[in-house]
Design an enzyme around this catalytic site. Sequence first.
Site, PDB file in Angstrom:
ATOM      1  N   ARG A  51       0.974  -1.187  -0.093  1.00 49.91           N
ATOM      2  CA  ARG A  51       0.054   0.118  -0.086  1.00 49.91           C
ATOM      3  C   ARG A  51       0.864   1.353   0.114  1.00 49.91           C
ATOM      4  O   ARG A  51       2.244   1.053   0.266  1.00 49.91           O
ATOM      5  CB  ARG A  51      -0.984  -0.039   1.144  1.00 49.91           C
ATOM      6  CG  ARG A  51      -0.570  -0.805   2.442  1.00 49.91           C
ATOM      7  CD  ARG A  51      -0.439  -0.052   3.511  1.00 49.91           C
ATOM      8  NE  ARG A  51      -0.328   1.369   3.681  1.00 49.91           N
ATOM      9  CZ  ARG A  51       0.837   2.043   3.819  1.00 49.91           C
ATOM     10  NH1 ARG A  51       1.834   1.480   3.951  1.00 49.91           N
ATOM     11  NH2 ARG A  51       0.738   3.258   3.822  1.00 49.91           N
ATOM     12  N   ASP A 241      -1.712  10.865  -1.891  1.00 47.28           N
ATOM     13  CA  ASP A 241      -1.914   9.883  -2.914  1.00 47.28           C
ATOM     14  C   ASP A 241      -2.134  10.567  -4.248  1.00 47.28           C
ATOM     15  O   ASP A 241      -2.147   9.759  -5.396  1.00 47.28           O
ATOM     16  CB  ASP A 241      -3.251   9.086  -2.564  1.00 47.28           C
ATOM     17  CG  ASP A 241      -2.692   8.283  -1.245  1.00 47.28           C
ATOM     18  OD1 ASP A 241      -2.821   8.940  -0.231  1.00 47.28           O
ATOM     19  OD2 ASP A 241      -2.398   7.093  -1.559  1.00 47.28           O
ATOM     20  N   LYS A 252      -4.701  10.241   2.874  1.00 49.07           N
ATOM     21  CA  LYS A 252      -5.622   9.680   3.826  1.00 49.07           C
ATOM     22  C   LYS A 252      -6.587  10.205   4.555  1.00 49.07           C
ATOM     23  O   LYS A 252      -6.112  11.409   4.937  1.00 49.07           O
ATOM     24  CB  LYS A 252      -4.413   8.796   4.891  1.00 49.07           C
ATOM     25  CG  LYS A 252      -5.066   7.685   5.867  1.00 49.07           C
ATOM     26  CD  LYS A 252      -6.063   6.862   5.162  1.00 49.07           C
ATOM     27  CE  LYS A 252      -5.178   5.852   3.879  1.00 49.07           C
ATOM     28  NZ  LYS A 252      -6.203   4.939   3.300  1.00 49.07           N
TER      29      LYS A 252
HETATM   30  O1  MRU Z   1      -4.499   3.185   1.916  1.00 44.65           O
HETATM   31  P1  MRU Z   1      -3.138   3.504   2.033  1.00 44.65           P
HETATM   32  O2  MRU Z   1      -2.368   2.728   2.993  1.00 44.65           O
HETATM   33  O3  MRU Z   1      -2.564   3.046   0.583  1.00 44.65           O
HETATM   34  O4  MRU Z   1      -2.908   4.920   2.097  1.00 44.65           O
HETATM   35  C1  MRU Z   1      -1.610   5.344   1.985  1.00 44.65           C
HETATM   36  C2  MRU Z   1      -1.512   7.061   2.368  1.00 44.65           C
HETATM   37  O5  MRU Z   1      -2.437   7.817   2.266  1.00 44.65           O
HETATM   38  C3  MRU Z   1      -0.092   7.771   2.117  1.00 44.65           C
HETATM   39  O6  MRU Z   1      -0.137   8.934   3.071  1.00 44.65           O
HETATM   40  C4  MRU Z   1       0.257   7.977   0.914  1.00 44.65           C
HETATM   41  O7  MRU Z   1       0.056   6.973   0.006  1.00 44.65           O
HETATM   42  C5  MRU Z   1       1.368   8.776   0.837  1.00 44.65           C
HETATM   43  S1  MRU Z   1       2.719   7.244   0.693  1.00 44.65           S
HETATM   44  C6  MRU Z   1       4.283   7.945   0.438  1.00 44.65           C
END
Ligand code: MRU
Length: 362
Positions: A51, A241, A252
């Site tokens: 993830r 993201d 997130k």
């Molecule tokens: O749902 P996830 O765990 O994939 O979400 C991850 C995040 O929101 C991170 O903050 C984002 O991907 C930045 S990672 C360098």
Amino acid sequence: MKVNGTPYRSIWYEAGEVRIIDQRWLPHDFRIATLKTRDDFATAIRDMWVRGAPLIGATAAYGVAEDMARDPSDANLDETWQVLNATRPTAINLKWALDRCRAYLKPLAPSDRAEAALRLAHEIADEDVEINRRIGVNGLDIIKEIAARKPAGEPVRLLTHCNAGWLATVDWGTATSPMYHAAEAGIPIHVWVDETRPRNQGALTAWELGSHGISHAYVTDNAGGHLMQHGLVDMVIVGTDRTTATGDVCNKIGTYLKALAAHDNGVPFYVALPSPTIDWTVRDGVKEIPIEDRPEREVTHIQGTAADGSISEVRVTPEGSPGGNPAFDVTPARLVTGLITELGVTEASAEGLAAMFPDKAA
Ligand code: MRU
């Protein structure tokens, strides 16, 4: 980064196979999984064995490479793009990596595609590591400035949300890279780590920071505002993201509330932004970015580890109460103090991003 003294990336190629750290078991158990088929890659991304925006992009690139070895036809290249792109909707790095693979492979003869795709997957992974290292160097300058304004020896207190650490990238992390660079430079820091319900990615961040000897405390998602009101946070730094061409930051769920609290308390709010996470086609993050809706069970139940190491799940809501689980939110550019990119720190605005990446801004 290191796990029990051994250097690891979150994804790597070994003995002709793609290996990942299977993050479902962390922080309690360190397990490695091998991904072979296209279904393996799709499942690993969708069900969050891997993830974090940059890591799912790199994983998709390796997925294309493995599938080209099975069937390098045009039809399969398109189908693999579709299958992998459908796994998670919000992080743009997934589509960015798949588009890059397809554009590179399409003009090649099918017989050359498997080898070329693997080369490209390695390139994407290596580039991610270098981008994040540079974000760390650029973010370190900000931490140094804050440290210089504090009494000697007092730690710079950072707050982070989710896991934008090395586990979310191929290595270094984005939001955590400046922290690791600060630690290497001997600058004392303390990190408030948001738990990040419902998936508790904060526990991954705590595991990472703990493994590298960085002072931190795991706090509830609702603690940030209180900590800021009491002058206990010098700087917020989060990952992203998808960031729009105008500087809106999707990250997130809960990130937006931290940005509001930071704004109200005059705490600088920085976003660590690798350039592949910029979606140059989107201008209004709130209206245009698709927000992943995850299973309600992630909210209505919590998981824990028993004394024997087994993972079990208990319901926290009354039977029959439905859950809602939007996984990301958008922080408008006006609440972002700065974007820490691999090329330097810029303002969260169309002008700031265009000045930093003139070739990419349309
Ligand atoms: O749902 P996830 O765990 O994939 O979400 C991850 C995040 O929101 C991170 O903050 C984002 O991907 C930045 S990672 C360098």
